[in-house]
Scaffold this active site. Structure first.
Site, PDB file in Angstrom:
ATOM      1  N   HIS A 162       1.015  -1.312  -0.132  1.00 22.63           N
ATOM      2  CA  HIS A 162       0.236  -0.140   0.126  1.00 22.63           C
ATOM      3  C   HIS A 162       0.896   1.292  -0.342  1.00 22.63           C
ATOM      4  O   HIS A 162       1.783   1.175   0.941  1.00 22.63           O
ATOM      5  CB  HIS A 162      -0.978   0.065   1.699  1.00 22.63           C
TER       6      HIS A 162
ATOM      7  N   GLU B 225      -7.648  -5.413  -0.357  1.00 25.89           N
ATOM      8  CA  GLU B 225      -7.942  -6.414  -0.990  1.00 25.89           C
ATOM      9  C   GLU B 225      -8.083  -8.060  -1.074  1.00 25.89           C
ATOM     10  O   GLU B 225      -9.232  -8.502  -1.920  1.00 25.89           O
ATOM     11  CB  GLU B 225      -7.915  -5.646  -2.824  1.00 25.89           C
TER      12      GLU B 225
HETATM   13  N1  ACO Z   1       4.088  -7.394  -4.396  1.00 28.77           N
HETATM   14  C1  ACO Z   1       5.106  -7.568  -5.288  1.00 28.77           C
HETATM   15  N2  ACO Z   1       6.405  -6.327  -5.108  1.00 28.77           N
HETATM   16  C2  ACO Z   1       5.254  -5.295  -4.432  1.00 28.77           C
HETATM   17  C3  ACO Z   1       4.009  -5.386  -3.928  1.00 28.77           C
HETATM   18  C4  ACO Z   1       2.965  -6.543  -4.499  1.00 28.77           C
HETATM   19  N3  ACO Z   1       1.829  -6.638  -3.911  1.00 28.77           N
HETATM   20  N4  ACO Z   1       3.350  -3.939  -4.161  1.00 28.77           N
HETATM   21  C5  ACO Z   1       4.958  -3.173  -4.380  1.00 28.77           C
HETATM   22  N5  ACO Z   1       6.175  -3.945  -4.280  1.00 28.77           N
HETATM   23  C6  ACO Z   1       7.160  -4.031  -4.655  1.00 28.77           C
HETATM   24  C7  ACO Z   1       7.717  -3.309  -5.714  1.00 28.77           C
HETATM   25  O1  ACO Z   1       7.271  -4.139  -6.929  1.00 28.77           O
HETATM   26  C8  ACO Z   1       8.668  -2.245  -5.903  1.00 28.77           C
HETATM   27  O2  ACO Z   1      10.295  -3.094  -5.952  1.00 28.77           O
HETATM   28  P1  ACO Z   1      11.229  -2.861  -6.363  1.00 28.77           P
HETATM   29  O3  ACO Z   1      11.558  -1.788  -5.183  1.00 28.77           O
HETATM   30  O4  ACO Z   1      12.331  -3.666  -5.972  1.00 28.77           O
HETATM   31  O5  ACO Z   1      11.351  -2.030  -7.087  1.00 28.77           O
HETATM   32  C9  ACO Z   1       8.893  -2.425  -4.269  1.00 28.77           C
HETATM   33  O6  ACO Z   1       7.728  -3.055  -3.926  1.00 28.77           O
HETATM   34  C10 ACO Z   1       7.733  -0.272  -4.080  1.00 28.77           C
HETATM   35  O7  ACO Z   1       6.709  -0.633  -5.167  1.00 28.77           O
HETATM   36  P2  ACO Z   1       5.891   0.681  -5.284  1.00 28.77           P
HETATM   37  O8  ACO Z   1       5.372   0.569  -6.602  1.00 28.77           O
HETATM   38  O9  ACO Z   1       6.916   1.851  -5.125  1.00 28.77           O
HETATM   39  O10 ACO Z   1       4.693   0.841  -3.958  1.00 28.77           O
HETATM   40  P3  ACO Z   1       3.623   1.739  -4.321  1.00 28.77           P
HETATM   41  O11 ACO Z   1       3.847   2.725  -2.800  1.00 28.77           O
HETATM   42  O12 ACO Z   1       3.245   2.623  -5.584  1.00 28.77           O
HETATM   43  O13 ACO Z   1       2.748   0.345  -4.047  1.00 28.77           O
HETATM   44  C11 ACO Z   1       0.793  -0.523  -4.525  1.00 28.77           C
HETATM   45  C12 ACO Z   1       1.141   0.790  -3.921  1.00 28.77           C
HETATM   46  C13 ACO Z   1       0.791   0.241  -5.997  1.00 28.77           C
HETATM   47  C14 ACO Z   1      -0.883  -0.447  -4.085  1.00 28.77           C
HETATM   48  C15 ACO Z   1       1.151  -2.159  -4.840  1.00 28.77           C
HETATM   49  O14 ACO Z   1       1.447  -1.795  -3.320  1.00 28.77           O
HETATM   50  C16 ACO Z   1       0.490  -2.551  -5.693  1.00 28.77           C
HETATM   51  O15 ACO Z   1       0.825  -3.412  -6.714  1.00 28.77           O
HETATM   52  N6  ACO Z   1      -0.069  -4.321  -4.726  1.00 28.77           N
HETATM   53  C17 ACO Z   1      -0.600  -4.982  -6.349  1.00 28.77           C
HETATM   54  C18 ACO Z   1      -1.944  -4.629  -6.060  1.00 28.77           C
HETATM   55  C19 ACO Z   1      -2.820  -4.270  -4.705  1.00 28.77           C
HETATM   56  O16 ACO Z   1      -2.816  -4.876  -4.081  1.00 28.77           O
HETATM   57  N7  ACO Z   1      -3.416  -3.220  -5.258  1.00 28.77           N
HETATM   58  C20 ACO Z   1      -4.630  -3.048  -3.938  1.00 28.77           C
HETATM   59  C21 ACO Z   1      -4.613  -1.645  -3.581  1.00 28.77           C
HETATM   60  S1  ACO Z   1      -5.431  -0.662  -2.488  1.00 28.77           S
HETATM   61  C22 ACO Z   1      -6.851  -0.225  -2.683  1.00 28.77           C
HETATM   62  O17 ACO Z   1      -6.239   0.531  -3.857  1.00 28.77           O
HETATM   63  C23 ACO Z   1      -7.818   0.278  -2.044  1.00 28.77           C
END
Ligand code: ACO
Length: 358
Positions: free
Chosen positions: A242, A300
């Site tokens: 998140h 989620e």
């Molecule tokens: N699984 C694996 N790796 C992840 C995940 C995940 N769910 N979430 C983040 N990461 C990793 C990224 O790949 C990144 O890795 P890196 O630094 O090696 O490249 C690191 O963690 C940081 O990721 P960011 O993209 O900077 O994190 P951000 O804060 O932008 O992401 C998000 C938030 C979009 C929700 C992300 O965690 C994600 O894609 N989760 C999966 C989709 C999901 O569950 N969405 C629902 C969110 S809740 C809502 O909106 C109601």
């Protein structure tokens, strides 16, 4: 790097507060734990709109609004049925006229709960079921879906879900709704902007893929290996991570408790036990594979389990999210409009420099 507006405060709101460090969500001064499962969605709509809509009664009258939506949609149902679920719901909402009276706001808030069961039934070749204005919002949505709910347990679980997701700070869809509201384009346009942003898998589009992930892991038989492979290939585990929470999303526990209360069949108890195992394994894999990042369960993951148990197909999950979040969008749009200020940030130009001919 400013690409995601991380940590930028872009609005003041009296609607909800998300504390990502403590893992706390407060709606209009009330912690989520005190309203989810205790207040009805109608009561929470009134709570969100209080101050913003002074002539709104306690327990917003959504029944008449649902009937109004159904009547307006009836002439275009056949066209909507040709679209997929989410797009059909969004197109249906585009038929709702703009307006600032209480009835106009309530119609928009009621619309996803009418359009979602309607689209599901139309796509299954079933006749639409008209709303029953005497029922509660969640119960009527299930009745329009044609779902049996003796004792009302499913409606209570859905109500808890709608309350849990009604508002959540300046999330992507709420921001989109506020930007459009700031242009004075009207509430329907704001809600359509929110719906556009919600659809994406990094926001409200995640719970359907959570079910696909659980099914793929069940078919594979080795959760750890599957999850490790997914992360190693650069995939994201749906239902984890998140932008704001650096700890477990408080909504995850509210929803998990609601799924557990459903009790239901041995099959759903087995599904919940399996999901809990996958959750623990996923958290261990994420800790090992992404050591620099705190990645916890988000809303989620248990949304998917709750909506599956209530009887929604996975491709309708984002529509059901919209059913709850629409009240937050309306409240934020009104709050933004009251500021009278256009949201218009700047960009920094980093393209080629144009050398002017002398
Ligand atoms: N699984 C694996 N790796 C992840 C995940 C995940 N769910 N979430 C983040 N990461 C990793 C990224 O790949 C990144 O890795 P890196 O630094 O090696 O490249 C690191 O963690 C940081 O990721 P960011 O993209 O900077 O994190 P951000 O804060 O932008 O992401 C998000 C938030 C979009 C929700 C992300 O965690 C994600 O894609 N989760 C999966 C989709 C999901 O569950 N969405 C629902 C969110 S809740 C809502 O909106 C109601």
């Amino acid at each position: 790097m400013i690409s995601g507006l991380d940590d930028v405060i872009a609005a003041e709101t009296a609607l909800s507060d998300v504390d990502g460090i403590a893992g706390r969500l407060v709606i209009r001064g009330q912690p989520l734990g005190q309203i989810a499962g205790r207040l009805s969605y109608e009561d929470v709509v009134s709570l969100l709109l209080s101050d913003l809509v002074p002539d709104l009664s306690q327990g917003a009258a959504l029944g008449a609004a649902r009937m109004d939506v159904f009547t307006r949609i009836a002439p275009v149902m056949d066209q909507l049925a040709r679209l997929d679920l989410y797009d059909g719901m969004r197109a249906g909402i585009a038929f709702m006229p703009d307006g600032v009276k209480v009835d106009d706001l309530l119609r928009l808030i009621a619309a996803p709960a009418v359009l979602t069961p309607l689209m599901i039934r139309l796509q299954a070749g079933q006749a639409p079921v008209a709303p029953d204005v005497a029922l509660g919002h969640a119960a009527d949505c299930l009745a329009m879906l044609g779902r049996e709910d003796e004792g009302g347990a499913l409606a209570r679980a859905l109500d808890t879900y709608l309350v849990a997701v009604c508002d959540h700070g300046l999330n992507a869809s709420t921001f989109a709704a506020r930007v459009v509201a700031s242009t004075r384009a009207g509430l329907t346009s704001s809600i359509l902007a929110g719906l556009g942003a919600l659809k994406g898998p990094l926001h409200g589009g995640a719970p359907g893929p959570v079910i696909a992930m659980l099914d793929a892991i069940a078919a594979d038989g080795d959760a750890r290996a599957w999850l490790k492979r997914e992360v190693a290939q650069g995939g994201r585990l749906m239902g984890f991570g998140h932008r704001i929470y650096r700890t477990r999303d408080p909504r995850a526990d509210a929803l998990k408790a609601a799924v557990r209360q459903l009790g239901c069949s041995a099959k759903s108890a087995e599904r919940l036990a399996f999901a809990e195992q996958v959750e623990q394994t996923a958290l261990a894999v994420l800790r090992a594979e992404k050591p620099g990042r705190v990645l916890e369960t988000n809303v989620e993951f248990y949304t998917a389990l709750l909506l599956e148990a209530v009887g929604f197909p996975p491709d309708a999950f984002t529509c059901v999210f919209a059913m709850g979040r629409v009240s937050g969008w309306v409240a934020h749009a009104l709050e933004q409009q009251a500021t009278g200020r256009l949201i218009r940030p700047q960009s920094r130009y980093v393209g080629p420099v144009y050398a002017q001919a002398r």
